[in-house]
Structure formats: C-alpha cells, structure tokens
Design a protein around this motif. Structure first.
Motif, PDB file in Angstrom:
ATOM      1  N   PRO A   1      22.747  11.308  68.624  1.00  0.00           N
ATOM      2  CA  PRO A   1      23.364  11.163  69.936  1.00  0.00           C
ATOM      3  C   PRO A   1      23.354  12.467  70.728  1.00  0.00           C
ATOM      4  CG  PRO A   1      24.676  10.060  68.269  1.00  0.00           C
ATOM      5  CD  PRO A   1      23.612  10.819  67.534  1.00  0.00           C
ATOM      6  N   GLY A   2      22.872  12.365  71.970  1.00  0.00           N
ATOM      7  CA  GLY A   2      22.888  13.512  72.870  1.00  0.00           C
ATOM      8  C   GLY A   2      21.687  14.418  72.790  1.00  0.00           C
TER       9      GLY A   2
ATOM     10  N   GLY B   1      33.591  28.899  65.961  1.00  0.00           N
ATOM     11  CA  GLY B   1      34.089  28.636  67.306  1.00  0.00           C
ATOM     12  C   GLY B   1      33.007  28.100  68.222  1.00  0.00           C
ATOM     13  N   GLN B   2      31.814  28.669  68.115  1.00  0.00           N
ATOM     14  CA  GLN B   2      30.724  28.187  68.968  1.00  0.00           C
ATOM     15  C   GLN B   2      30.313  26.767  68.612  1.00  0.00           C
ATOM     16  OE1 GLN B   2      28.446  32.172  68.602  1.00  0.00           O
ATOM     17  NE2 GLN B   2      27.632  31.180  70.406  1.00  0.00           N
ATOM     18  N   ALA B   3      30.374  26.436  67.332  1.00  0.00           N
ATOM     19  CA  ALA B   3      30.072  25.066  66.928  1.00  0.00           C
ATOM     20  C   ALA B   3      31.070  24.100  67.551  1.00  0.00           C
ATOM     21  CB  ALA B   3      30.084  24.950  65.409  1.00  0.00           C
ATOM     22  N   LEU B   4      32.351  24.454  67.496  1.00  0.00           N
ATOM     23  CA  LEU B   4      33.384  23.610  68.098  1.00  0.00           C
ATOM     24  C   LEU B   4      33.223  23.552  69.613  1.00  0.00           C
ATOM     25  CD1 LEU B   4      36.409  24.840  65.956  1.00  0.00           C
ATOM     26  CD2 LEU B   4      35.351  22.568  65.866  1.00  0.00           C
ATOM     27  N   GLN B   5      32.852  24.667  70.210  1.00  0.00           N
ATOM     28  CA  GLN B   5      32.657  24.715  71.658  1.00  0.00           C
ATOM     29  C   GLN B   5      31.544  23.765  72.080  1.00  0.00           C
ATOM     30  OE1 GLN B   5      32.527  28.701  73.249  1.00  0.00           O
ATOM     31  NE2 GLN B   5      31.185  28.102  74.932  1.00  0.00           N
ATOM     32  N   GLN B   6      30.447  23.749  71.327  1.00  0.00           N
ATOM     33  CA  GLN B   6      29.346  22.859  71.668  1.00  0.00           C
ATOM     34  C   GLN B   6      29.716  21.401  71.459  1.00  0.00           C
ATOM     35  OE1 GLN B   6      25.805  24.348  69.565  1.00  0.00           O
ATOM     36  NE2 GLN B   6      25.099  25.035  71.559  1.00  0.00           N
TER      37      GLN B   6
ATOM     38  N   LEU C   1       7.207  23.532  73.877  1.00  0.00           N
ATOM     39  CA  LEU C   1       8.038  22.345  74.040  1.00  0.00           C
ATOM     40  C   LEU C   1       8.914  22.503  75.283  1.00  0.00           C
ATOM     41  CD1 LEU C   1       9.313  21.935  70.359  1.00  0.00           C
ATOM     42  CD2 LEU C   1       7.580  20.520  71.490  1.00  0.00           C
ATOM     43  N   PRO C   2       9.339  21.398  75.879  1.00  0.00           N
ATOM     44  CA  PRO C   2      10.297  21.498  76.987  1.00  0.00           C
ATOM     45  C   PRO C   2      11.615  22.076  76.495  1.00  0.00           C
ATOM     46  CG  PRO C   2       9.280  19.323  76.904  1.00  0.00           C
ATOM     47  CD  PRO C   2       8.924  20.011  75.625  1.00  0.00           C
ATOM     48  N   GLU C   3      12.469  22.437  77.431  1.00  0.00           N
ATOM     49  CA  GLU C   3      13.738  23.064  77.075  1.00  0.00           C
ATOM     50  C   GLU C   3      14.835  22.048  76.793  1.00  0.00           C
ATOM     51  OE1 GLU C   3      14.760  26.014  79.946  1.00  0.00           O
ATOM     52  OE2 GLU C   3      12.782  26.961  79.894  1.00  0.00           O
ATOM     53  N   ASP C   4      14.522  20.740  76.932  1.00  0.00           N
ATOM     54  CA  ASP C   4      15.557  19.726  76.736  1.00  0.00           C
ATOM     55  C   ASP C   4      15.563  19.152  75.328  1.00  0.00           C
ATOM     56  OD1 ASP C   4      13.215  18.315  76.798  1.00  0.00           O
ATOM     57  OD2 ASP C   4      13.841  16.884  78.341  1.00  0.00           O
ATOM     58  N   THR C   5      14.849  19.777  74.421  1.00  0.00           N
ATOM     59  CA  THR C   5      14.835  19.308  73.045  1.00  0.00           C
ATOM     60  C   THR C   5      15.139  20.477  72.109  1.00  0.00           C
ATOM     61  OG1 THR C   5      13.545  18.087  71.388  1.00  0.00           O
ATOM     62  CG2 THR C   5      12.315  19.590  72.838  1.00  0.00           C
TER      63      THR C   5
ATOM     64  N   LEU D   1      20.529  21.563  63.533  1.00  0.00           N
ATOM     65  CA  LEU D   1      20.814  20.571  62.538  1.00  0.00           C
ATOM     66  C   LEU D   1      20.649  19.174  63.110  1.00  0.00           C
ATOM     67  CD1 LEU D   1      24.060  19.662  63.273  1.00  0.00           C
ATOM     68  CD2 LEU D   1      24.276  22.035  62.589  1.00  0.00           C
ATOM     69  N   LEU D   2      20.775  19.030  64.433  1.00  0.00           N
ATOM     70  CA  LEU D   2      20.587  17.722  65.026  1.00  0.00           C
ATOM     71  C   LEU D   2      19.134  17.288  65.009  1.00  0.00           C
ATOM     72  CD1 LEU D   2      22.961  17.970  68.101  1.00  0.00           C
ATOM     73  CD2 LEU D   2      23.387  16.920  65.899  1.00  0.00           C
ATOM     74  N   ALA D   3      18.235  18.237  64.798  1.00  0.00           N
ATOM     75  CA  ALA D   3      16.831  17.877  64.742  1.00  0.00           C
ATOM     76  C   ALA D   3      16.497  17.140  63.457  1.00  0.00           C
ATOM     77  CB  ALA D   3      15.962  19.126  64.829  1.00  0.00           C
ATOM     78  N   LEU D   4      17.465  17.078  62.564  1.00  0.00           N
ATOM     79  CA  LEU D   4      17.227  16.432  61.285  1.00  0.00           C
ATOM     80  C   LEU D   4      17.708  14.987  61.330  1.00  0.00           C
ATOM     81  CD1 LEU D   4      18.412  19.376  59.089  1.00  0.00           C
ATOM     82  CD2 LEU D   4      16.071  18.709  59.587  1.00  0.00           C
ATOM     83  N   PRO D   5      17.223  14.151  60.405  1.00  0.00           N
ATOM     84  CA  PRO D   5      17.526  12.734  60.443  1.00  0.00           C
ATOM     85  C   PRO D   5      18.811  12.394  59.712  1.00  0.00           C
ATOM     86  CG  PRO D   5      16.074  13.164  58.664  1.00  0.00           C
ATOM     87  CD  PRO D   5      16.340  14.489  59.320  1.00  0.00           C
ATOM     88  N   SER D   6      19.262  11.163  59.903  1.00  0.00           N
ATOM     89  CA  SER D   6      20.381  10.678  59.113  1.00  0.00           C
ATOM     90  C   SER D   6      19.880  10.284  57.742  1.00  0.00           C
ATOM     91  CB  SER D   6      21.019   9.468  59.798  1.00  0.00           C
ATOM     92  OG  SER D   6      20.092   8.416  59.886  1.00  0.00           O
ATOM     93  N   TRP D   7      20.803  10.237  56.816  1.00  0.00           N
ATOM     94  CA  TRP D   7      20.442   9.924  55.433  1.00  0.00           C
ATOM     95  C   TRP D   7      21.440   8.940  54.870  1.00  0.00           C
ATOM     96  CZ3 TRP D   7      17.853  14.846  55.182  1.00  0.00           C
ATOM     97  CH2 TRP D   7      16.711  14.825  54.372  1.00  0.00           C
TER      98      TRP D   7
END
Length: 684
Positions: free
Chosen positions: A136-137, A562-567, A281-285, A23-29
């Motif tokens: 961010p991040g 839980g995994q979402a909160l963990q990340q 793609l690299p693994e950092d994206t 979901l972070l790959a998506l833009p702000s709106w």
C-alpha cells in the motif's frame, strides 16, 4: 527488489526516499511452508503506455512440493484475471483474494507431490497508481508514456515464493516502437509496422523478447525513452540507460560501475553474466532495484557526485541475490546483508579506512535500531516491518564485518569466494555458509554465530585500568628503549554474560603505539599490556571491529526509529524518539533538525524555527544540517510572509557552499520565487 535502510540518517526529509521504501520493495510472505515451486514462465504482455494498460498471458509451469488441491499465486490487485486454463487448455475457476493480492486456482484432479503441471493465466488491467499496490502506498508497477516499470516485486505476473523460488522465463513485451525495454536474459527485437485498418492505432510497435535460461529472478521490466551509453571495458557488456537530463553523468557512472563490478569479481569470482544494464528509475518508486543483469537507480540519486555507495549495493546483488539466493526467509540476510557489506568493502577500497569506519557506523545504527529478535528468527517478523530490514540488511552486514575480524583477511576472503562459487545459481542457507566459514577458520564457530545470529543485544564496553612504571637494574643496564618501561593492568567489562569476541586494545604512548588483541569472555575480562613509552590514551576496539551499543549508536538509533514513525504518519511517536536522542545528547544538531521537521509538518512554524535554530547552534553533525536548517528557515519565513528574512536565510545557506542532496539548487529556486507550501500536501 531493493534495500537501503541506513541512508535514512543522512538525508533531510524533503529528499528522503528511504527506510520504508527499502523494505516496502519486498513482497508479502505467508508463514506457511512453500507448497509449490514455479519452474518456468512464458509471458506475453502488450502495453499501452498512454492508457496505462496491460493485456497479458502467462503460462506457468510448476511442481507440487506437497499434495496440492489449490494453487496459489500473488498477482497485483489492479490486474483482472479473465481466464485460467489447465495444461489441456480446459478452463478452470479462479478466486481473487484482494486482502493478500492472491489468485487461488482449485485443481479439480489435484496434483501429487513432485508432479508438475502448467496453468495459463490471461489477465488485464490499468497500472497507473499505488492505490491497489501489493505494498500500500508504493508504486512497484506502472505503465506510462515516459517510463514504464514492472518490478518483480510488483507482482505484475503470477508469483510464488518471491526471492526464494528461482525460475527460468521467456518474456515478450510489446509496446510503442519509440520506446525501448530493458530486461533480464538474451534479448531479440521484432518490429511491427503501423496498421492501415480503419479505427485502429496507426502507431508502430516493437516486441522485445527476453529469454533467461539460468534459474534466478528475472521478471523486472523497465521501458521508456532513454539515452544509451555503452562500454566493453574490462570485458563487461555494460549499458547505461539514463534520461536525457542525466546523460552528461553517464560516463562517470559507467566508469564507477566498471570499477565496482571488477572489484567484486576479485572478491567473489565471475557473476552469472558479464552484461549489466544500469537504468534510471522514476522518483516515485524505490530508490534502487536489482534483477539479473539490472541495477536500477532512482533519478534523484543520480547526481554530479557519483552515488557510488548506492550503486555498489545494487551491483553486488548480481552475486548476492541473483547468483546466490536465500533458501528461506530466515536466510534473507545472505542476500541483503551480503550486498550491504560488499558495498562497505568497496567504500574501503575507494575511500580507505575512514570510509569503512563511516559505513560501519551507519550499519551499526541500523543493526541495533530494532534489535528485539534474533536474526535467525527473522521469519517471525512481517516482511514490511522496519525490524525485518534492520536485521536482514544492517545486522547481517555487521555479522560479516565481525566475521572478517575473527577469521582474518585471507580466510575471510577465501570463505566468501568459496561460498559464492559453491552456491552459484543455487539457494543457500545459514548452515551452508557457516560450514565453509568453519572449514577455513579451522575450528567451530558456534560461539560466534550463536552470539550474533541467535541472540539479541550488543555489548557496551567499559574500561578500567592502572598504569605502573617499571624500573630496576635490568632497565638501567639494557637501556629504556629495550625493556618495557610501563605496565597497564586492567579489565574490560560489559553486561552480556555469554558474550565472547576478540577485541583490540590500543595504547597511545610517548613513543610507539601498542596494540593487543584480547579475548573478551563474559562480563569481565582482565588484561596486562607492557609499553616502552608512557601511556597517554587507552581505547578499546578503536577500529570498530565489534558491534557495540555506544551512546552515539543509541542516539542515532532513536533518530532512525523516529524517522520510521514519521514516514508512517505517527508524528507524536516520532517526537518521542527524537526527544530520547536529545536526552542522550542535548547538543545533537541532527536530533534538533528532526524535531524541527515534525513541527514543520504540523505547521507549527514557531516551534519549527526554534528547533532549526537549535540545530544551527548544536554540534554541527552531520555537516549538511547547517545548509538545510538555513534553507528550511527560509521556507518558514516565506510561508509566513516574511520575504526579506527568507532571502537572508537563503543567502546564508549559499554561503555554506554545501550542495548536499541538492540544497543549493533549491535555495536558488526559492531566491527566484518564494516558497509556497503545496495546498494538497498541507500537513503531510
């Protein structure tokens, strides 16, 4: 652009690149209605990978959708605007707003509704890390020696209406001549000889020119050092660009891509282009990305066992996203949800009913993990939220799965193909799709879409029944094989008063299995089924045609949250969710494994080891929890200075012969050299 929420349940954290990344790959709106429409870009960019720099000029032609006094565009915060010119090449002022990564350009004379003009932006900057990323991040734009990626979502050029505003473009990218560039559209390459002037670089460069004449979403650029593998099978113009370390896998991925591409053609017709570039793609994206003629896969997902599910999702976006795009944010599921279910249908095609069942289980978990708002109101959610992606991707996919059941195979396939063809190269709304579905169904479907688009929740079916033995003169005279011998009378109950769906009831008997489709309407629905053989087992919705809130879905949804909160770094919140899962099933290996992960992150090694032992003694679902629990226990023993015990755990991991997510490679590495917790990542 990427989506992949569901796979988060299937991987250990050390390999986890999902959930938020998707979901972070998506833009702000902005919540406000679009005020302008970009029609065309003319972009020239010079990249210096060794210095991570870009110098660019973007000529943006746009049309006012209402009277405008200020034009607003999103642009990566690491890029400094040095000049803005109007269409007469007169300089304009520009305000940089870092809070939302925008550049605001006042228009001195204003711009009337439906009028068009052009602004030229000159800008430069360093794209090296995620410190000032629009998300961010997360790195969505990076310039480097090995690989450069400028994803559309990274806003490396002035963007308006991400994912909604279709545009044409001409993009020129200049960079060192030893690198190649992959982009969308027709490409030409011009060589530039090295400079002989004093104090100037002696490195030769190339300029790659990409021209996209069909309005869509070009703007993703990937450059670097790749090995190229080509195929023209089935009429495709396929190019696979992998790093040398993965080049041996290119033939397998090429074959799979051709199979998926041609399968989707049989479903939806021809895509806008027969050319496709599969790029590492690299693994950092992001774990995967898509753009016109591009399907990008992170290197970590390119394995000997072809990751055909992730690839299918990326390939399907050539129809759902590239060709047909959402008209509004509320319609976003028409892209991500459609691609997600296209992946599931390919799984069914490749792996049969069992493969589809597994995919449906994954989608059901994502669909109900954050089911607190109707999908038709998704625009009220933050685009970065897990809730938005849960709805748009997995609930959207489940709606298609259920619609397929309601319409029947032929009418469903006809609906999807007509929708793909009628709106090819256009934006589409939910109402557009609903109209085609209703035409093929032969009746209105308000009841269906109201339930799944405009409401929340899902039924939890309960079944009550009584079996009667039939007898009498008719059975004696005609024979038991010609007259039903048993009658099952019962009712299906659930707690959604307005619910209506066709549901299958299956009765396994001593002889023939009996199936009956009934209409479940309201909280209680009676049924009567007659069978020849004695009923042995009765099940409702055995093939998982309907989204239901079963105990297994609740358990996996808690783990997903839980995994979402963990990340996000909320380890306490994650533990709370994992313990909710254990309340549902104290024997869940997956829940115990996730609890162990949190304790490991907190460096509470004793509690972590205890939880990994519980995972090993649990129900063994999923299977990979065994090998990874032994591996993680070995890592704990290494960290605490117990090398002999660590080696013993590594050997037990090897004995599982389970290399899921590269577990055995890590085991062999730690057998050679003891695991050491990175000091800079301690507690992360």
């Amino acid at each position: 652009m990427a989506t992949d929420l569901r796979r988060v349940l299937c991987v250990p954290t050390s390999s986890l690149t999902l959930l938020l990344v998707l979901l972070l790959a998506l833009p702000s709106w902005g919540a406000e209605k679009a005020r302008l429409r970009v029609d065309d870009y003319q972009i020239e960019a010079e990249l210096t990978p060794h210095l991570h720099t870009i110098t660019a000029r973007a000529k943006v032609k746009f049309t006012a959708l209402q009277d405008l006094s200020v034009a607003v565009f999103e642009l990566h915060n690491d890029l400094r605007v040095t000049k803005v010119l109007d269409e007469k090449n007169q300089p304009l002022s520009a305000e940089r707003v870092t809070q939302d990564s925008t550049v605001r350009v006042p228009l001195p004379a204003g711009l009337a509704k439906d009028a068009s003009t052009t602004l030229t932006f000159e800008y430069e900057g360093d794209l090296e890390n995620a410190d000032n990323s629009p998300v961010p991040g997360l790195k969505l734009a990076y310039i480097g020696d090995d690989t450069t990626y400028l994803l559309y979502a990274g806003r490396w050029f002035p963007v308006s209406g991400f994912g909604l505003n279709r545009f044409t473009s001409t993009i020129r990218i200049t960079l060192p001549a030893h690198m190649i560039v992959i982009g969308s559209g027709n490409v030409t390459v011009a060589d530039h000889p090295s400079s002989n002037k004093p104090n100037e670089s002696v490195l030769p460069t190339k300029t790659f020119r990409f021209v996209s004449t069909k309005p869509s979403f070009p703007g993703t650029i990937i450059g670097g050092i790749f090995q190229e593998y080509k195929s023209d099978e089935a009429g495709m113009d396929l190019h696979v660009f992998f790093k040398p370390t993965h080049q041996s896998l290119a033939p397998a991925y090429t074959t799979t891509t051709v199979q998926e591409f041609t399968y989707f053609i049989t479903l939806y017709g021809l895509p806008p282009s027969q050319r496709l570039n599969v790029v590492e793609l690299p693994e950092d994206t992001v774990p995967y990305a898509w753009a016109p003629e591009i399907a990008g896969l992170a290197g970590s997902s390119i394995t000997e066992k072809t990751n055909y599910r992730l690839l299918a999702d990326a390939v399907a976006h050539q129809w759902w996203g590239v060709s047909v795009s959402p008209a509004t944010k509320d319609d976003w599921w028409l892209s991500d949800g459609f691609s997600r279910y296209s992946e599931a249908m390919y799984v069914e095609n490749a792996a049969g009913a069992a493969g589809l069942e597994e995919a449906v289980k994954d989608m059901s978990v994502g669909a109900l993990a954050y089911d607190t708002m109707p999908l038709s109101s998704a625009s009220k959610l933050d685009i970065y939220s897990t809730e938005f992606q849960s709805l748009a991707t997995d609930k959207g996919a489940m709606i298609l799965h259920m619609l397929r059941w309601v319409l029947g195979e032929d009418k469903y396939n006809k609906t999807m193909r007509e929708f793909a063809e009628q709106f090819a190269g256009k934006s589409a709304s939910m109402d557009d799709f609903k109209a085609i579905a209703e035409k093929n169904y032969g009746d209105q479907l308000t009841w269906f879409f109201s339930q799944w688009l405009d409401s929340t929740g899902a039924p939890e079916f309960k079944l009550k029944y009584t079996t009667y033995r039939l007898g009498g003169a008719a059975a004696t005279a005609q024979g038991a094989d010609k007259v039903p011998g048993f009658r099952v009378t019962g009712e299906v109950s659930q707690d959604l008063d307005l619910f209506r769906m066709p549901v299958d009831i299956r009765i396994d008997t001593d002889g023939k299995t009996e199936n009956k489709r009934i209409e479940v309407v309201g909280t209680t629905s009676p049924f009567t089924i007659e069978t020849f053989g004695r009923p042995r087992r009765i099940s409702i919705d055995p093939d998982h045609h309907v989204l239901t809130n079963s105990s297994d879905v609740k358990l996996r949804a808690s783990i997903l949250r839980g995994q979402a909160l963990q990340q996000q770094g909320d380890l306490s919140g994650a533990l709370t969710e994992y313990n909710k899962a254990l309340d549902l099933n104290k024997n869940s290996s997956l829940a115990h494994y996730r609890v162990a992960e949190v304790f490991f992150l907190q460096e509470n090694y004793q509690s972590s080891a205890n939880a990994y032992r519980e995972a090993l003694n649990g129900d063994g679902e999923p299977r990979w929890t065994e090998v990874w629990s032994h591996l993680q226990l070995g890592m704990i023993f290494d960290v605490t200075g117990q090398r002999e015990r660590a080696v013993n755990e590594y050997h037990q991991a090897l004995q599982t012969n389970d290399n899921t997510f590269g577990a055995l490679e890590q085991v062999r590495r730690y057998l050679q050299k003891a695991y050491e917790r990175p000091k800079e990542k301690s507690g992360q």
